[in-house]
Design a protein around this motif. Sequence first.
Motif, mmCIF file in Angstrom:
data_model
loop_
_atom_site.group_PDB
_atom_site.id
_atom_site.type_symbol
_atom_site.label_atom_id
_atom_site.label_comp_id
_atom_site.label_asym_id
_atom_site.label_seq_id
_atom_site.Cartn_x
_atom_site.Cartn_y
_atom_site.Cartn_z
ATOM 1 N N GLU A 190 0.837 -1.205 0.000
ATOM 2 C CA GLU A 190 0.000 0.000 0.000
ATOM 3 C C GLU A 190 0.872 1.255 0.000
ATOM 4 O OE1 GLU A 190 -3.372 0.078 -0.338
ATOM 5 O OE2 GLU A 190 -3.105 -2.062 -0.631
ATOM 6 N N GLU A 191 1.985 1.187 0.709
ATOM 7 C CA GLU A 191 2.918 2.312 0.728
ATOM 8 C C GLU A 191 3.478 2.559 -0.671
ATOM 9 O OE1 GLU A 191 6.850 3.761 3.289
ATOM 10 O OE2 GLU A 191 6.285 1.650 3.235
ATOM 11 N N ASP A 192 3.813 1.471 -1.371
ATOM 12 C CA ASP A 192 4.336 1.582 -2.742
ATOM 13 C C ASP A 192 3.283 2.179 -3.679
ATOM 14 O OD1 ASP A 192 6.700 0.454 -1.897
ATOM 15 O OD2 ASP A 192 6.159 -1.584 -2.522
ATOM 16 N N ILE A 193 2.029 1.743 -3.512
ATOM 17 C CA ILE A 193 0.936 2.251 -4.355
ATOM 18 C C ILE A 193 0.746 3.752 -4.121
ATOM 19 C CG2 ILE A 193 -1.568 2.167 -4.761
ATOM 20 C CD1 ILE A 193 -1.422 -0.845 -4.065
ATOM 21 N N ALA A 194 0.807 4.159 -2.865
ATOM 22 C CA ALA A 194 0.581 5.564 -2.504
ATOM 23 C C ALA A 194 1.622 6.488 -3.131
ATOM 24 C CB ALA A 194 0.584 5.720 -0.989
ATOM 25 N N GLU A 195 2.817 5.947 -3.383
ATOM 26 C CA GLU A 195 3.893 6.765 -3.948
ATOM 27 C C GLU A 195 3.730 6.995 -5.457
ATOM 28 O OE1 GLU A 195 7.475 4.805 -2.814
ATOM 29 O OE2 GLU A 195 7.392 5.504 -0.730
ATOM 30 N N LEU A 196 2.881 6.180 -6.106
ATOM 31 C CA LEU A 196 2.636 6.363 -7.538
ATOM 32 C C LEU A 196 1.732 7.571 -7.750
ATOM 33 C CD1 LEU A 196 2.038 2.625 -8.502
ATOM 34 C CD2 LEU A 196 4.116 3.968 -8.908
ATOM 35 N N GLU A 197 2.042 8.381 -8.744
ATOM 36 C CA GLU A 197 1.333 9.649 -8.917
ATOM 37 C C GLU A 197 -0.004 9.526 -9.644
ATOM 38 O OE1 GLU A 197 3.830 12.630 -10.570
ATOM 39 O OE2 GLU A 197 5.292 12.539 -8.930
ATOM 40 N N SER A 198 -0.047 8.773 -10.733
ATOM 41 C CA SER A 198 -1.277 8.747 -11.532
ATOM 42 C C SER A 198 -2.166 7.549 -11.179
ATOM 43 C CB SER A 198 -0.949 8.698 -13.027
ATOM 44 O OG SER A 198 -0.464 7.418 -13.394
ATOM 45 N N TYR A 199 -3.461 7.738 -11.433
ATOM 46 C CA TYR A 199 -4.441 6.672 -11.220
ATOM 47 C C TYR A 199 -4.110 5.474 -12.104
ATOM 48 C CZ TYR A 199 -8.910 4.184 -11.481
ATOM 49 O OH TYR A 199 -9.880 3.205 -11.461
ATOM 50 N N GLU A 200 -3.701 5.751 -13.342
ATOM 51 C CA GLU A 200 -3.382 4.678 -14.309
ATOM 52 C C GLU A 200 -2.223 3.813 -13.810
ATOM 53 O OE1 GLU A 200 -3.891 7.839 -15.094
ATOM 54 O OE2 GLU A 200 -5.817 7.623 -16.145
ATOM 55 N N PHE A 205 -0.255 -1.264 -11.431
ATOM 56 C CA PHE A 205 0.459 -1.947 -10.351
ATOM 57 C C PHE A 205 -0.445 -2.987 -9.681
ATOM 58 C CE2 PHE A 205 2.371 -1.844 -5.930
ATOM 59 C CZ PHE A 205 3.547 -2.502 -6.284
ATOM 60 N N LEU A 206 -1.703 -2.604 -9.450
ATOM 61 C CA LEU A 206 -2.675 -3.518 -8.826
ATOM 62 C C LEU A 206 -2.925 -4.731 -9.722
ATOM 63 C CD1 LEU A 206 -5.263 -0.956 -7.396
ATOM 64 C CD2 LEU A 206 -3.866 -2.517 -6.043
ATOM 65 N N SER A 214 -7.154 -1.196 -4.317
ATOM 66 C CA SER A 214 -6.154 -1.113 -3.249
ATOM 67 C C SER A 214 -6.729 -1.550 -1.906
ATOM 68 C CB SER A 214 -5.622 0.318 -3.134
ATOM 69 O OG SER A 214 -6.600 1.164 -2.550
ATOM 70 N N GLY A 215 -5.836 -1.963 -1.032
ATOM 71 C CA GLY A 215 -6.250 -2.360 0.310
ATOM 72 C C GLY A 215 -6.825 -1.196 1.086
ATOM 73 N N VAL A 216 -6.304 0.008 0.829
ATOM 74 C CA VAL A 216 -6.814 1.198 1.524
ATOM 75 C C VAL A 216 -8.289 1.414 1.180
ATOM 76 C CG1 VAL A 216 -6.677 3.714 1.647
ATOM 77 C CG2 VAL A 216 -4.593 2.356 1.756
ATOM 78 N N ASN A 217 -8.630 1.276 -0.106
ATOM 79 C CA ASN A 217 -10.035 1.422 -0.512
ATOM 80 C C ASN A 217 -10.920 0.390 0.177
ATOM 81 O OD1 ASN A 217 -9.311 3.481 -2.174
ATOM 82 N ND2 ASN A 217 -9.866 2.490 -4.085
ATOM 83 N N ARG A 218 -10.446 -0.847 0.204
ATOM 84 C CA ARG A 218 -11.222 -1.912 0.844
ATOM 85 C C ARG A 218 -11.361 -1.658 2.342
ATOM 86 N NH1 ARG A 218 -8.811 -6.470 1.055
ATOM 87 N NH2 ARG A 218 -6.787 -5.912 0.168
ATOM 88 N N LEU A 219 -10.305 -1.148 2.949
ATOM 89 C CA LEU A 219 -10.332 -0.854 4.381
ATOM 90 C C LEU A 219 -11.363 0.225 4.703
ATOM 91 C CD1 LEU A 219 -9.171 -1.152 7.248
ATOM 92 C CD2 LEU A 219 -7.424 0.520 6.629
ATOM 93 N N ILE A 220 -11.381 1.280 3.880
ATOM 94 C CA ILE A 220 -12.348 2.363 4.093
ATOM 95 C C ILE A 220 -13.776 1.833 3.986
ATOM 96 C CG2 ILE A 220 -13.261 4.511 3.127
ATOM 97 C CD1 ILE A 220 -10.333 5.140 2.265
ATOM 98 N N LYS A 221 -14.036 1.025 2.959
ATOM 99 C CA LYS A 221 -15.379 0.463 2.771
ATOM 100 C C LYS A 221 -15.767 -0.441 3.934
ATOM 101 C CE LYS A 221 -15.224 0.566 -2.300
ATOM 102 N NZ LYS A 221 -15.096 -0.251 -3.519
ATOM 103 N N LYS A 222 -14.810 -1.275 4.373
ATOM 104 C CA LYS A 222 -15.072 -2.177 5.501
ATOM 105 C C LYS A 222 -15.361 -1.389 6.778
ATOM 106 C CE LYS A 222 -14.195 -6.678 4.340
ATOM 107 N NZ LYS A 222 -15.035 -7.845 4.732
ATOM 108 N N ALA A 223 -14.584 -0.332 7.010
ATOM 109 C CA ALA A 223 -14.768 0.489 8.209
ATOM 110 C C ALA A 223 -16.129 1.181 8.177
ATOM 111 C CB ALA A 223 -13.651 1.521 8.315
#
Length: 313
Positions: A190-200, A205-206, A214-223
């Motif tokens: 997730e840290e590596d993904i966050a460092e990428l600038e563009s959505y594409e 990468f995913l 991303s796991g962050v998106n899934r985490l937000i939805k789960k929370a």
Amino acid sequence: MAEIVHPGRIVPATCEIVDIAGLVKGASKGEGLGNKFLGNIRETDAIIHVLRCFEDENITHVDGTIDPIRDKEIIDTELQLKDLETIDSRLAKTEKAAAAGNKDAKVEVTVLKAYKEVLEQGKNARIVEFESKDEQDCARNLFLLTSKPVLYVCNVGEADAKSGNDFTKKVEALAKEEGAEAMVIAAKTEEDIAELESYEDKQLFLEELGLEESGVNRLIKKAYALLNLETFITAGEMEVKAWTYKKGWKAPQCAGVIHTDFEKGFIRAEVIKYDDYIKYGSEAAVREAGKMGVEGKDYVVQDGDIMHFRFNV
């Protein structure tokens, strides 16, 4: 929505996640910064418990071995002990008031004793269910640490980001027994993904990892789901705004989220389903297609509804 409406501003829904440092054995007695951290947990609506589920000889574990179930149980024990301390303190005062005939005190004694019995068995308060509304209200107002809903997040290495591993399977099984939620996330990835600038670039990468989001998106939805929350939207030239409400709320309650006057003077709600708005491209086109609903006080708002409230005060 914003791309269609072109509003002056966009206001997304938010879910605040507070990073509280890990507790240590003895936290309930003040070990480490136990009292401070336990106080921080008390202020939250739910708990996200991150468990180490990866092997890495370069990152030592405080207990020397990797065992997420042990780690979970250590935290559970500390929270249970703190809850027992809270209950014992309240019982001493409340039993006197109940003996004197105070009805509210009698309800509280019943609730406190039910919780005490479960906690003394090494179980969490969240498994206790109360039938009467008075007991439910009383239980809610105690703000016990182990009564909060919990999401176990299994932190794994990149190779296990998609399917998990033996550690995560054990956590998922235990969570199921508790009626809790569990998910797998690779924090380093997730840290590596966050460092990428563009959505594409992030999507590419995913895809390479075989992940849809991303796991962050899934985490937000789960929370969000853990808190039993959903979102309705208001859309106009000034702003497109996401509003948070409790799942199952009716139209007047949701109107009250915007302003109390909207709920008091509620007349009706004009509702457009999100998919219809995207399909037809504008509110006017939705109206013309006969897809706008006019709903009354008993309408249960659905996640993603675009709402316009009519009221009079």
